[in-house]
Design a protein around this motif. Sequence first.
Motif, PDB file in Angstrom:
ATOM      1  N   ASN A  76      54.133 112.314  34.071  1.00 40.58           N
ATOM      2  CA  ASN A  76      55.530 112.297  34.515  1.00 40.58           C
ATOM      3  C   ASN A  76      56.259 113.378  33.722  1.00 40.58           C
ATOM      4  O   ASN A  76      56.772 113.132  32.637  1.00 40.58           O
ATOM      5  CB  ASN A  76      56.148 110.920  34.270  1.00 40.58           C
ATOM      6  CG  ASN A  76      57.493 110.767  34.949  1.00 40.58           C
ATOM      7  OD1 ASN A  76      58.149 111.746  35.265  1.00 40.58           O
ATOM      8  ND2 ASN A  76      57.896 109.531  35.170  1.00 40.58           N
ATOM      9  N   ALA A  87      57.439 104.514  36.163  1.00 36.66           N
ATOM     10  CA  ALA A  87      58.473 105.357  36.770  1.00 36.66           C
ATOM     11  C   ALA A  87      57.899 106.163  37.937  1.00 36.66           C
ATOM     12  O   ALA A  87      58.528 106.281  38.993  1.00 36.66           O
ATOM     13  CB  ALA A  87      59.058 106.291  35.713  1.00 36.66           C
ATOM     14  N   SER A  90      57.190 103.696  40.913  1.00 36.72           N
ATOM     15  CA  SER A  90      58.408 103.199  41.556  1.00 36.72           C
ATOM     16  C   SER A  90      59.097 104.295  42.358  1.00 36.72           C
ATOM     17  O   SER A  90      59.672 104.037  43.419  1.00 36.72           O
ATOM     18  CB  SER A  90      59.367 102.618  40.514  1.00 36.72           C
ATOM     19  OG  SER A  90      59.803 103.617  39.614  1.00 36.72           O
ATOM     20  N   GLN A  91      59.030 105.545  41.867  1.00 33.63           N
ATOM     21  CA  GLN A  91      59.581 106.668  42.629  1.00 33.63           C
ATOM     22  C   GLN A  91      58.776 106.899  43.903  1.00 33.63           C
ATOM     23  O   GLN A  91      59.341 107.222  44.954  1.00 33.63           O
ATOM     24  CB  GLN A  91      59.568 107.943  41.784  1.00 33.63           C
ATOM     25  CG  GLN A  91      60.613 107.961  40.665  1.00 33.63           C
ATOM     26  CD  GLN A  91      60.427 109.150  39.744  1.00 33.63           C
ATOM     27  OE1 GLN A  91      59.632 110.041  40.015  1.00 33.63           O
ATOM     28  NE2 GLN A  91      61.156 109.153  38.653  1.00 33.63           N
ATOM     29  N   ARG A  94      59.935 104.400  46.596  1.00 35.64           N
ATOM     30  CA  ARG A  94      61.371 104.104  46.590  1.00 35.64           C
ATOM     31  C   ARG A  94      61.906 103.758  47.987  1.00 35.64           C
ATOM     32  O   ARG A  94      62.960 103.138  48.108  1.00 35.64           O
ATOM     33  CB  ARG A  94      62.161 105.263  45.991  1.00 35.64           C
ATOM     34  CG  ARG A  94      61.972 106.595  46.671  1.00 35.64           C
ATOM     35  CD  ARG A  94      62.765 107.681  45.946  1.00 35.64           C
ATOM     36  NE  ARG A  94      62.501 109.003  46.505  1.00 35.64           N
ATOM     37  CZ  ARG A  94      61.522 109.802  46.109  1.00 35.64           C
ATOM     38  NH1 ARG A  94      60.694 109.394  45.152  1.00 35.64           N
ATOM     39  NH2 ARG A  94      61.343 110.994  46.653  1.00 35.64           N
ATOM     40  N   ARG A 100      58.576  98.123  45.695  1.00 35.58           N
ATOM     41  CA  ARG A 100      59.128  98.671  44.452  1.00 35.58           C
ATOM     42  C   ARG A 100      59.506  97.553  43.480  1.00 35.58           C
ATOM     43  O   ARG A 100      59.239  97.652  42.273  1.00 35.58           O
ATOM     44  CB  ARG A 100      60.348  99.538  44.772  1.00 35.58           C
ATOM     45  CG  ARG A 100      60.851 100.375  43.614  1.00 35.58           C
ATOM     46  CD  ARG A 100      61.968 101.297  44.092  1.00 35.58           C
ATOM     47  NE  ARG A 100      62.308 102.276  43.072  1.00 35.58           N
ATOM     48  CZ  ARG A 100      63.222 102.083  42.134  1.00 35.58           C
ATOM     49  NH1 ARG A 100      63.870 100.939  42.082  1.00 35.58           N
ATOM     50  NH2 ARG A 100      63.476 103.017  41.235  1.00 35.58           N
ATOM     51  N   SER A 390      52.414 109.314  46.100  1.00 31.85           N
ATOM     52  CA  SER A 390      52.977 110.501  45.453  1.00 31.85           C
ATOM     53  C   SER A 390      52.087 111.719  45.676  1.00 31.85           C
ATOM     54  O   SER A 390      52.568 112.791  46.033  1.00 31.85           O
ATOM     55  CB  SER A 390      53.172 110.245  43.956  1.00 31.85           C
ATOM     56  OG  SER A 390      53.780 111.354  43.335  1.00 31.85           O
ATOM     57  N   HIS A 514      67.513 108.028  34.040  1.00 31.45           N
ATOM     58  CA  HIS A 514      66.672 108.250  35.206  1.00 31.45           C
ATOM     59  C   HIS A 514      65.212 107.958  34.882  1.00 31.45           C
ATOM     60  O   HIS A 514      64.813 107.936  33.717  1.00 31.45           O
ATOM     61  CB  HIS A 514      66.833 109.698  35.693  1.00 31.45           C
ATOM     62  CG  HIS A 514      68.226 110.007  36.168  1.00 31.45           C
ATOM     63  ND1 HIS A 514      68.626 109.830  37.466  1.00 31.45           N
ATOM     64  CD2 HIS A 514      69.319 110.451  35.493  1.00 31.45           C
ATOM     65  CE1 HIS A 514      69.897 110.180  37.586  1.00 31.45           C
ATOM     66  NE2 HIS A 514      70.343 110.550  36.400  1.00 31.45           N
ATOM     67  N   GLU A 515      64.424 107.761  35.927  1.00 30.63           N
ATOM     68  CA  GLU A 515      63.013 107.398  35.765  1.00 30.63           C
ATOM     69  C   GLU A 515      62.134 108.634  35.592  1.00 30.63           C
ATOM     70  O   GLU A 515      61.060 108.746  36.172  1.00 30.63           O
ATOM     71  CB  GLU A 515      62.546 106.562  36.958  1.00 30.63           C
ATOM     72  CG  GLU A 515      63.243 105.206  37.042  1.00 30.63           C
ATOM     73  CD  GLU A 515      62.840 104.419  38.274  1.00 30.63           C
ATOM     74  OE1 GLU A 515      62.203 105.011  39.176  1.00 30.63           O
ATOM     75  OE2 GLU A 515      63.166 103.224  38.349  1.00 30.63           O
ATOM     76  N   VAL A 516      62.617 109.576  34.820  1.00 35.05           N
ATOM     77  CA  VAL A 516      61.832 110.740  34.408  1.00 35.05           C
ATOM     78  C   VAL A 516      62.012 110.857  32.896  1.00 35.05           C
ATOM     79  O   VAL A 516      63.054 110.460  32.362  1.00 35.05           O
ATOM     80  CB  VAL A 516      62.293 112.046  35.103  1.00 35.05           C
ATOM     81  CG1 VAL A 516      62.005 111.994  36.597  1.00 35.05           C
ATOM     82  CG2 VAL A 516      63.768 112.311  34.858  1.00 35.05           C
TER      83      VAL A 516
END
Length: 623
Positions: A76, A87, A90-91, A94, A100, A390, A514-516
């Motif tokens: 990530n 993360a 979940s992205q 989304r 999720r 992804s 944020h999820e990053v």
Amino acid sequence: MTSDTKSSLPALTLGAIGVVYGDIGTSVLYAVKEVFKSGLVPFTPDNIYGILSILFWTLVVIVAVKYVVLVLRADNNGEGGLVAMLALASQAVRDRPGTRTVLMLVGIFGTALFYGDGVITPAISVLSAAEGLELASDVFHPYIIPLAFVVLFLLFVVQKRGTAGIGKAFGPIMMVWFLTLAVLGIVQIATHPEILKALNPYYAVRFALSSPWVTFVTLGAIVLAVTGAEALYADMGHFGKKPIRLAWFSIVMPSLTLNYLGQGALLLSTPEAVKNPFFMMAPPWALFPLVILATMAAVIASQALITGAFSVTRQAVQMGLLPRFNIQHTNAREAGQIYIPFVNWTLFVAIALAVGFFRSSDNLAAAYGIAVTTNMLITTILTFFVVRYSWKYPLWLCIVVTGVFFLIDFAFFASNLLKLADGGWFPLLIGAAVFALMTTWRDGRSLLNDKLREDAIDLAGFLESVFACPPARVEGTAVFLTAESGTVPNAMLHNLKHNKVLHRQNLFVSVQSHEVPWLPVEHRIAVEPLGHDCWQVTLHFGFKDEPDVPLALQGLRDCGCDMEPMSTSYFLSRDTVVPTIGQGMAPWREKLFAQMHRNASAAADFLHLPNNAVVELGSKIEI
């Protein structure tokens, strides 16, 4: 990773040997011993070949193939670990809210179990190292547990000083450790070279087919050889993929393999060595130096887990899974070197309880494994969603690849369930407690934000009415921190009500995580002019970024807002949560959330606001 990664590859590889492989490197102290101590596996050459073959191919399949080759690809923005994988997953889903939500719960439980692992690893590693003294003389037996307590206490005391100094020695010490493992193994293999037959998977398959139930039960002990595999992924952001892979294939895996084969060779000739095959490989004159070296390696393995607990806690705070903690930076130049007093001493108390309750590495081994295998299973599940949604690989390929690892992980997990009553409940209890805290905090924050939104006043309309008949304005800048962008902060309402003034410049700042792991500086700040020298500001941070609000606000100079530090005040709402009977959470969870909210570290410290420029105005909110 920085651009000088290539030039510093040897240094990074040495660092990876010291930090990443401390846990898995000390598994040789107890893994083989635990397999044979139960008496389920008779001492015959074929059985020894079979067990060693299963152990070796477990290292190959789980560590080398699954983690080093596959999972390390799922980075990530360069970061790894279960939080980063959560993360990513979940992205990737989304647009599937139900999936999720389930993945978030699974990932949160896996993160919570990390703390259970963080309790067992230091306890079993230090105890196993200290127990080597018993081979020299029985006189040392009464001092094993006190010695373990002293070593662990000193380890936690030095945490507040940071790991920069001792960290430089990790790599060289662990290099000596792995070379020692290799030499000890080679000496024993030389006396019984036929043990090399265990490298042939035929012996693993034959043993499994001839004794399926025994094989299934012993998987609960064999998995001890791969504890620490999650660290490969978690520490990717510190060292990068290449150094971790190079360290594994060039130093760690060969040394572990030679040592395990050496222990097998010793058992072929000396079955009574089963009580502690690792230390009995050493000649008598080398026993005390080996105990000292093993203790140092155990401390390093423990240090890696403690440091990991600090990092995971900070990431969980950033993702809204835990309340704010007092986080101290132990190195001005390294943002990742932190110390969290509450986490540090809570871990020590839990580890001390584990040592005092279980009292030996044999008993702790029964508690070990279930948290590790559960996390491995969760990592495999999350990997499927990353690979499928992804990376967009075909469904059949995703099922085949992750399905194989899922079956293997599930077999180890199911085997460890047999140890549930013997101690496996301990890390699960810790994980369940942390899971309850995380989900309560997350749900409580959601309820609190919903309540704030219900009572919120639109900021643009409010300012329009205020400036229709403007109050007195004073020089300087007011920064109002608000959880919800576009709404009037309670602190501003109280300030206008009681002080009846408005600053010359007013910033309405909301902070979003944020999820990053990282967000570049150019994406850190978003500004919307509201007129009358007022601005709506949104600051964006990744879950590994340092949420330094004053530093981030320096970027407003390009927007015509020049903040003078000496004339800037930060206004915060200090809300008191009042649990009520209604449609929220269960009463005990609402009370727990209220207590967590009350004891959370001050937002001013977490956001790095200057202490002499903060104004807190309180209010009560019912949930």
